[in-house]
Design an enzyme around this catalytic site. Structure first.
Site, short mmCIF file in Angstrom:
data_model
loop_
_atom_site.label_atom_id
_atom_site.label_comp_id
_atom_site.label_asym_id
_atom_site.label_seq_id
_atom_site.Cartn_x
_atom_site.Cartn_y
_atom_site.Cartn_z
N LYS A 9 21.85 -23.48 5.41
CA LYS A 9 22.42 -24.32 4.34
C LYS A 9 23.10 -23.45 3.28
O LYS A 9 24.20 -23.77 2.83
CB LYS A 9 21.28 -25.15 3.73
N SER A 10 22.48 -22.37 2.88
CA SER A 10 23.06 -21.51 1.84
C SER A 10 24.39 -20.91 2.31
O SER A 10 25.38 -20.89 1.57
CB SER A 10 22.10 -20.37 1.50
N ARG A 18 28.52 -21.66 1.06
CA ARG A 18 29.43 -20.57 0.71
C ARG A 18 30.63 -20.55 1.64
O ARG A 18 31.76 -20.25 1.22
CB ARG A 18 28.67 -19.24 0.74
N GLY A 25 21.73 -28.98 -5.59
CA GLY A 25 21.83 -28.06 -6.73
C GLY A 25 22.78 -26.92 -6.43
O GLY A 25 23.50 -26.44 -7.32
N SER A 72 18.01 -15.46 -9.45
CA SER A 72 18.48 -16.73 -8.87
C SER A 72 19.81 -16.50 -8.19
O SER A 72 20.78 -16.06 -8.82
CB SER A 72 18.64 -17.79 -9.97
N ASP A 125 11.91 -21.16 -0.65
CA ASP A 125 11.97 -22.56 -0.21
C ASP A 125 10.90 -22.88 0.84
O ASP A 125 10.74 -24.04 1.22
CB ASP A 125 13.37 -22.86 0.36
N LYS A 171 12.73 -27.13 -8.64
CA LYS A 171 13.47 -27.36 -7.39
C LYS A 171 13.74 -28.87 -7.24
O LYS A 171 13.70 -29.60 -8.23
CB LYS A 171 12.67 -26.81 -6.21
N ARG A 212 7.86 -28.52 -7.37
CA ARG A 212 7.20 -28.25 -6.09
C ARG A 212 5.79 -27.69 -6.21
O ARG A 212 5.05 -27.70 -5.23
CB ARG A 212 8.05 -27.29 -5.24
N ARG A 232 11.79 -30.89 1.44
CA ARG A 232 10.84 -29.90 1.96
C ARG A 232 9.39 -30.38 1.82
O ARG A 232 8.52 -29.98 2.59
CB ARG A 232 11.04 -28.55 1.27
C1 S3P Z 1 19.91 -21.11 -3.00
C2 S3P Z 1 19.16 -20.37 -3.89
C3 S3P Z 1 17.78 -20.73 -4.27
C4 S3P Z 1 17.17 -21.71 -3.27
C5 S3P Z 1 18.10 -22.84 -2.94
C6 S3P Z 1 19.38 -22.30 -2.31
C7 S3P Z 1 21.30 -20.67 -2.71
O1 S3P Z 1 17.79 -21.32 -5.55
O2 S3P Z 1 15.95 -22.21 -3.75
O3 S3P Z 1 17.51 -23.75 -2.03
O4 S3P Z 1 21.88 -21.12 -1.70
O5 S3P Z 1 21.83 -19.87 -3.49
P1 S3P Z 1 17.77 -20.46 -6.91
O6 S3P Z 1 19.02 -19.69 -7.01
O7 S3P Z 1 17.70 -21.50 -8.01
O8 S3P Z 1 16.56 -19.61 -6.87
#
Ligand code: S3P
Length: 451
Positions: free
Chosen positions: A23-24, A28, A96, A176, A330, A357, A361, A405
């Site tokens: 997903k991350s 991007r 987010g 973060s 996560d 989150k 959580r 989750r």
């Molecule tokens: C993510 C970073 C994390 C993670 C989120 C995805 C990302 O959050 O918990 O599910 O893709 O950069 P934080 O940057 O708030 O720690």
């Protein structure tokens, strides 16, 4: 509101599974290729709702994204200066990452933007991105809410007209990846040098992908520098391959450990060291997970994860803390379920970030564990629990509180309960893992859709 009902699995799980793309990396791939100079083919993008939000957001900003007959997508990049003002507020849903990363891009545009989210995202803090972006010269405002020092979505971002952002040096108060990425994305458009100093090693997909596309970025330890002086402002349109999501793989691996297993394999999982803390944590808990067919791909290291008969014979309590927590951020709710099956006490520390989150959580994990018959002590930055030593969880109802989750962790616990477990508000598993139920049922689980 839809629920999932899990019957305890009488027989050990067996088979192999494919999981959605990470997903991350997916977010991007969409954001960065939209800014590229030309067409980018992306392979392996997740069909999950969160990545879909980013896709729609970029489409709303005038980027054409095409589904290819091969199942890949082609993003027709518009270059750094090619985005168009969205006609309406951009809907980020539950995501987010969409809102925080996109804020870095929108903060640098000549036009105004508004971003909105669902009820969960609307109570998540945004000052962490607004503060550094304002230092760069951006204009961002949000709503007030629970914490009076915070701002919350909707986020309104004022257009810069013909002004440019300025590079800054920013020491992050909390590690973060979302905040780091928002600053670096804004830095692509800024004058001079943008420097981010991280207090811990959060996921580095932004740095890897920007470097892959030729951005003027250097990384020295925990200091990331993006220097646009002398750069032609072009991100190269190089193809992107998205590996399987370790955060989704963690649920399948945990299912095999808690429900009993003959042999379960999960293919092509992203093995970036900053994402595999859950494997180290499972090792601490005495769970045995093998890695096979490890290889290097353009999307980084990948491997197949294999859990075999006897892998959970020696589960014991452990302390999960420090950098391992950041690398398993996560995965902590599902790690708590594995720990609750072990003998003895487990202690999860340094996890205060979990409070903000998709749900709080720490609170929702503790509530889930209590419902399952586990003794838990909740603290501000973590919790400790008394493992059941292999005894079954209590049949119960678990509220996901809108958090995918928590929903998936509740379902996995249900595989090892003394009767049916119902997880309510569970449609949100589609946020990251739309094929979650089918994948587990194909391995021998019995999960049904309820009302
Ligand atoms: C993510 C970073 C994390 C993670 C989120 C995805 C990302 O959050 O918990 O599910 O893709 O950069 P934080 O940057 O708030 O720690």
């Amino acid at each position: 509101m839809s629920s999932l009902i899990v019957k305890p699995s009488g027989t050990p799980l067996i088979g192999s599974a494919r999981i959605p793309g990470d997903k991350s990396i997916g977010h991007r791939s969409l954001l960065f290729s939209a800014l590229a100079d030309g067409d980018v083919v992306v392979k392996g993008l997740s069909p999950g709702k969160d990545n879909e939000r980013t896709r729609h957001a970029m489409a709303a900003l005038g980027v054409e994204i095409e589904d290819l007959p091969t199942g890949q997508i082609c993003v027709h990049g518009v270059g750094l200066r090619g985005l168009k003002r969205a006609a309406d507020a951009i809907e980020c849903g539950n995501s987010g990452t969409t809102m925080r990363l996109l804020a870095g891009i929108l903060a640098a545009q000549p036009f105004d933007s508004v971003m909105v989210g669902d009820s969960s995202l609307s109570v998540r803090p945004m000052r962490r991105i607004a503060a550094p972006l304002r230092l760069m010269g951006a204009s961002l405002s949000g709503e007030s809410g629970k914490d009076e020092d915070e701002i919350y979505p909707p986020l309104r971002i004022g257009g810069l007209g013909d002004k440019r952002l300025q590079g800054i040096r920013y020491e992050q108060p909390v590690a973060s990846a979302q905040v780091k990425s928002a600053i670096l994305l804004a830095g692509l458009f800024a004058e001079g040098e943008t420097v981010v100093v991280e207090p811990g090693a959060s996921r580095d997909h932004t740095e890897s992908m920007l470097a892959h596309m030729g951005a003027p970025l250097t990384v020295l330890g925990n200091v990331i520098t993006l220097d646009t002086r002398g750069w032609d402002g072009r991100l190269q349109a190089a193809p992107i391959s998205v590996p399987g999501d370790p955060s989704s793989a963690a649920f399948i691996v945990a299912a095999a450990l808690v429900a009993g297993v003959e042999r379960v394999g999960v293919y092509d999982v992203c093995m970036s060291r900053r994402r595999t803390g859950f494997l180290d944590a499972l090792g601490e808990l005495g769970g045995r997970v093998e890695q096979e067919c490890r290889s290097e791909t353009s999307g980084g290291p990948v491997a197949d994860l294999v859990v075999s008969y006897g892998a959970a014979d020696h589960l014991q309590g452990a302390v999960i803390e420090g950098e391992m927590v950041l690398r398993a951020l996560d995965e902590l709710p599902i790690l708590a379920i594995v720990a609750a099956r072990a003998h003895g006490v487990s202690d999860f520390r340094d996890a205060g970030e979990l409070r903000i989150k998709e749900s709080d959580r720490i609170a929702t994990t503790c509530e889930m564990l209590r419902n399952l018959g586990v003794e838990v002590e909740e603290r501000e930055d973590g919790f400790s629990l008394e493992g059941l030593g292999g005894a079954p969880f209590k049949a119960c109802e678990i509220d996901s509180h809108g958090d995918h989750r928590i929903a998936m962790s509740g379902v996995i616990a249900g595989l090892a309960a003394d009767g049916p477990v119902r997880v309510t508000d569970a449609a949100n598993v589609a946020t990251s893992f739309p094929s979650f139920v089918e994948t587990l049922n194909a391995l021998g689980a019995q999960i049904e859709n309820g009302e």
